[in-house]
Design a protein around this motif. Structure first.
Motif, PDB file in Angstrom:
ATOM      1  N   VAL A 107      36.145  -6.329 -24.047  1.00 46.16           N
ATOM      2  CA  VAL A 107      37.570  -6.110 -23.803  1.00 46.16           C
ATOM      3  C   VAL A 107      37.980  -4.828 -24.512  1.00 46.16           C
ATOM      4  N   ARG A 108      38.499  -3.869 -23.760  1.00 43.85           N
ATOM      5  CA  ARG A 108      38.931  -2.593 -24.341  1.00 43.85           C
ATOM      6  C   ARG A 108      40.154  -2.826 -25.217  1.00 43.85           C
ATOM      7  N   SER A 109      40.153  -2.214 -26.390  1.00 36.03           N
ATOM      8  CA  SER A 109      41.266  -2.319 -27.339  1.00 36.03           C
ATOM      9  C   SER A 109      42.519  -1.702 -26.750  1.00 36.03           C
ATOM     10  N   GLN A 110      43.648  -2.363 -26.956  1.00 36.06           N
ATOM     11  CA  GLN A 110      44.938  -1.826 -26.503  1.00 36.06           C
ATOM     12  C   GLN A 110      45.428  -0.727 -27.445  1.00 36.06           C
ATOM     13  N   GLU A 111      45.014  -0.803 -28.731  1.00 35.16           N
ATOM     14  CA  GLU A 111      45.448   0.185 -29.720  1.00 35.16           C
ATOM     15  C   GLU A 111      44.636   1.471 -29.652  1.00 35.16           C
ATOM     16  N   ARG A 114      39.119   3.899 -27.187  1.00 36.54           N
ATOM     17  CA  ARG A 114      37.693   4.171 -27.449  1.00 36.54           C
ATOM     18  C   ARG A 114      36.953   2.933 -27.939  1.00 36.54           C
ATOM     19  N   VAL A 115      37.684   1.939 -28.435  1.00 37.52           N
ATOM     20  CA  VAL A 115      37.084   0.743 -29.031  1.00 37.52           C
ATOM     21  C   VAL A 115      36.979  -0.362 -27.992  1.00 37.52           C
ATOM     22  N   VAL A 116      35.799  -0.960 -27.945  1.00 35.48           N
ATOM     23  CA  VAL A 116      35.572  -2.100 -27.058  1.00 35.48           C
ATOM     24  C   VAL A 116      35.242  -3.308 -27.925  1.00 35.48           C
ATOM     25  N   HIS A 117      36.058  -4.343 -27.811  1.00 39.75           N
ATOM     26  CA  HIS A 117      35.851  -5.574 -28.569  1.00 39.75           C
ATOM     27  C   HIS A 117      34.976  -6.534 -27.763  1.00 39.75           C
ATOM     28  N   ILE A 118      34.288  -7.377 -28.483  1.00 41.15           N
ATOM     29  CA  ILE A 118      33.500  -8.430 -27.851  1.00 41.15           C
ATOM     30  C   ILE A 118      34.203  -9.741 -28.149  1.00 41.15           C
ATOM     31  N   GLU A 119      34.510 -10.483 -27.112  1.00 42.70           N
ATOM     32  CA  GLU A 119      35.182 -11.768 -27.270  1.00 42.70           C
ATOM     33  C   GLU A 119      34.347 -12.849 -26.611  1.00 42.70           C
TER      34      GLU A 119
END
Length: 179
Positions: A107-111, A114-119
């Protein structure tokens, strides 16, 4: 005349215990090495965990990052790689496999785009919740015959070895950094 208060023993650092030569080169037996014994135990426990995980479709390599994500230890590939002690390339491939199994999603960070989170997905959450059950079973099986006191003593010895290893690693890293 002033009174002298002796130092509080809790505040006084203990001198490092001298190294005892438990091993010597002439009589060295690899099978009696603490390192060999710990590695062998880890291998056998890992095989036991993998055997128990087989019905879930998770491998020994996959449950660790899945559980770390579940526990909130990491949210990105880079953090997960650090937590698991792997390089980011290997961790990316591992996350790809977990994602293909429907256990997590990127999931791409809303803030910060460039950051992609793993959920974890709901399926991943459910799988991760079963991991402590399996780990407890396997470890209890391997500790059969130990008393509570022996188990606590064993853990304290292992923590001492770990503390010493981490201290040595820090000292070596500092020494290498100074050079």
């Amino acid at each position: 005349m002033t009174s002298h208060t002796p130092p509080n023993p809790v505040d006084t650092p203990l001198p490092a215990a001298p190294a005892v030569a438990f091993y010597n080169a002439r009589a060295y037996e690899p099978n009696d090495s603490v390192g060999y014994l710990m590695r062998r135990i880890l291998t056998l426990v890992g095989q036991g965990v993998e055997r128990e995980l087989e019905p879930t479709g998770l491998t020994n390599a996959q449950w660790i990052p899945l559980f770390k994500l579940h526990r909130g230890c990491a949210t990105t590939v880079a953090e997960l790689a650090r937590e698991c002690g792997h390089d980011t390339g290997a961790t990316t491939r591992l996350v790809d496999r977990l994602e293909a199994k429907g256990l997590c999603q990127r999931v791409r960070s809303q803030e910060d785009r460039r950051v992609v989170h793993i959920e974890l997905t709901p399926t991943g959450q459910a799988a991760a919740q079963e991991i402590p059950v399996i780990l407890s079973k396997v470890q209890n099986d391997y500790l059969a015959g130990f008393t509570l006191e022996e188990w606590q003593t064993l853990k304290s010895y292992l923590r001492r070895i770990l503390d010493t290893a981490q201290t040595l690693q820090s000292a070596n890293a500092s020494h290498e950094h100074e050079q």
